[in-house]
Design an enzyme around this catalytic site. Structure first.
Site, PDB file in Angstrom:
ATOM      1  N   LYS A 256      63.587   1.598  47.346  1.00 44.49           N
ATOM      2  CA  LYS A 256      63.396   2.478  48.502  1.00 44.49           C
ATOM      3  C   LYS A 256      61.952   2.453  49.001  1.00 44.49           C
ATOM      4  O   LYS A 256      61.684   2.766  50.162  1.00 44.49           O
ATOM      5  CB  LYS A 256      63.787   3.904  48.140  1.00 44.49           C
ATOM      6  CG  LYS A 256      65.206   4.061  47.598  1.00 44.49           C
ATOM      7  CD  LYS A 256      66.249   3.780  48.649  1.00 44.49           C
ATOM      8  CE  LYS A 256      67.657   3.886  48.089  1.00 44.49           C
ATOM      9  NZ  LYS A 256      68.109   5.238  47.832  1.00 44.49           N
ATOM     10  N   ASP A 257      61.010   2.073  48.139  1.00 51.44           N
ATOM     11  CA  ASP A 257      59.604   2.037  48.547  1.00 51.44           C
ATOM     12  C   ASP A 257      59.369   1.070  49.699  1.00 51.44           C
ATOM     13  O   ASP A 257      58.505   1.307  50.552  1.00 51.44           O
ATOM     14  CB  ASP A 257      58.707   1.612  47.374  1.00 51.44           C
ATOM     15  CG  ASP A 257      58.610   2.670  46.296  1.00 51.44           C
ATOM     16  OD1 ASP A 257      58.522   3.857  46.624  1.00 51.44           O
ATOM     17  OD2 ASP A 257      58.618   2.286  45.105  1.00 51.44           O
TER      18      ASP A 257
END
Length: 461
Positions: A115-116
């Site tokens: 998700k980063d």
């Protein structure tokens, strides 16, 4: 793939006005309850070969989606986060485990999860959009663990943004929880919901549609229902294809799937012209998507807790985008199906639509026993420790015939985020990467709430 001045976005339900990128970013969900998709898909064949590694790739891919909606340089600054905030020189390295079986490592960001990659860029884009408007934004997000941690890291302490994170009480790993609740950022509110991820997701959609909350203020979400979040995941598929070279056109990508956002990003890359042999959504025992594609009957059920906690989802929101596209962009059909699903928790897919969906993607379910077996097998054969989500993808990948072309399993989180599951399979706790050090001992700040819209609104104040 020249950027048009103001690329438009349409709702999957067809009853909302078109918006530009800023409108899609800052609204999240369309007023009619649908999800935004590009009115026209960019064509990768018109894109010059980008330079500058992952940042250059992301800049080239995202620019046509944004056009002139943001100030010059905003996309470049966002893409630069892939170099500044990641712990691997290749950002998302492609690693071959055995002949024609690869993992795409997506966990080298600041919270050690995939998700980063998009979240770091979306934070910069949102900041630019709000500065241009002179406004403030309330961001709400549901998380099964990794989205919330990545959002807190990306948006914590940011001007003009207030972030509310809803996670299911007791259904995220301790590391994931600590990443969310120990930030100390004054603009972050953490809510632990007495329910599952689907409850959290339902509440976020309720907040986005709540007239009193949204009156006179900007409210959006950074779940993958937000187009900007999803678009930010497309570049690493294109980077993986580049690493595969001439074999890319025959490659099958196996995506561990919860909310179907990462899988739809792969679909979008293919729709833009990325050569691809196939796309497989791998679920854990929460197999609503698998059952839908097998039977044509899509039904909400209570999520079953598993070791791959970030995939404990029984109503993946991004399935709506796939239905819209597979139906030939039939917004009336899409609206009717998902309004029925919202009211009754179930819907029946018409036969023609079901056949079209099966042409776009396949789905398989992996059991808890198979997940643990895959963690043990991968370590025994390669010395590599993997997280349970990666294990779901790898186990599904091993079922495929590699004589037709290479298979790429997406590796979405560092195993140290799930030490209990890894220890149960291997007998030891995985070593932590630097970005996970120092979490214990910090003061946790969160509030526990019932899974009702009234309770969440009261907490937000």
């Amino acid at each position: 793939m020249a950027a048009s001045p103001f690329p438009a976005y349409v709702s999957t339900r067809g009853s909302s006005p078109d918006v530009d990128f800023v409108g899609a970013l800052l609204a999240g969900v369309a007023p009619d309850g649908g999800l935004y998709v590009p009115a026209l898909w960019p064509d990768l064949r018109e894109t010059p070969a980008p330079s500058g590694g992952a940042a250059g790739m992301a800049n080239a891919i995202l620019a046509p989606f944004i056009g002139d909606a943001l100030e010059a340089g905003a996309v470049g600054r966002a893409a630069a986060r892939l170099k500044d905030q990641f712990f691997h020189p290749e950002t998302t390295p492609l690693v071959e485990l055995e002949p024609d079986l690869f993992v795409l490592e997506l966990f080298h960001g600041p919270t050690a999860a995939f998700k980063d990659y998009a979240m770091q860029m979306v934070a910069v884009l949102a900041k630019a959009a709000l500065a241009g408007l002179g406004e403030r934004l309330l961001l709400v997000t549901a998380t099964s663990g990794d989205t919330g941690a990545a959002a807190v890291r990306a948006f914590g302490g940011m001007d003009r943004i207030d972030l509310v994170v809803l996670h299911p009480l007791g259904r995220v790993s301790p590391v994931q929880r600590l990443q969310m609740t120990t930030t100390g950022a004054a603009n972050v509110l953490n809510l632990a919901v007495r329910g599952d991820f689907d409850d959290c997701q339902r509440l976020v959609k309720g907040l986005l549609a709540h007239r009193a909350l949204t009156a006179g203020r900007r409210v959006s979400s950074v779940n993958s229902i937000n187009w900007a979040r999803l678009a930010g995941q497309i570049p690493y598929y294109i980077g993986a294809a580049g690493a595969l070279g001439s074999a890319a056109s025959k490659a099958t990508y196996v995506v561990p799937t919860g909310n179907f956002g990462d899988a739809f990003a792969g679909w979008a890359a293919r729709r833009m012209g990325l050569p691809m042999g196939g796309l497989v959504a791998a679920t854990n025992e929460n197999d609503a998507l698998v059952r839908a594609l097998e039977t044509g009957f899509y039904e909400r059920a209570h999520a079953v807790p598993t070791t791959s906690v970030s995939m404990d989802v029984q109503a993946p929101s991004n399935f709506e985008r796939l239905v819209f596209e597979a139906s030939g962009r039939d917004s009336a059909l899409t609206r009717g199906l998902f309004e029925d699903f919202a009211r009754h928790g179930r819907m029946t897919l018409p036969a023609e639509l079901l056949a079209a969906l099966r042409r776009e993607v396949s789905a398989v379910s992996v059991s808890e026993a198979e997940t643990a077996e895959e963690i043990a097998r991968t370590y025994g054969e390669t010395g590599r420790v993997i997280c349970p989500h990666t294990a779901v993808a790898l186990h599904a990948a091993r079922r495929l015939d590699r004589s037709a072309g290479p298979v790429v399993a997406l590796s979405t989180a560092h195993p140290a985020k799930f030490p209990e599951a890894v220890e149960a399979a291997l007998g030891f706790v995985p070593e932590r990467p630097p970005q996970l050090d120092g979490l214990e001992g910090r003061t946790e700040v969160f509030e526990t709430v019932d899974p009702t819209l009234a309770a969440v609104l009261a907490a937000i104040g």
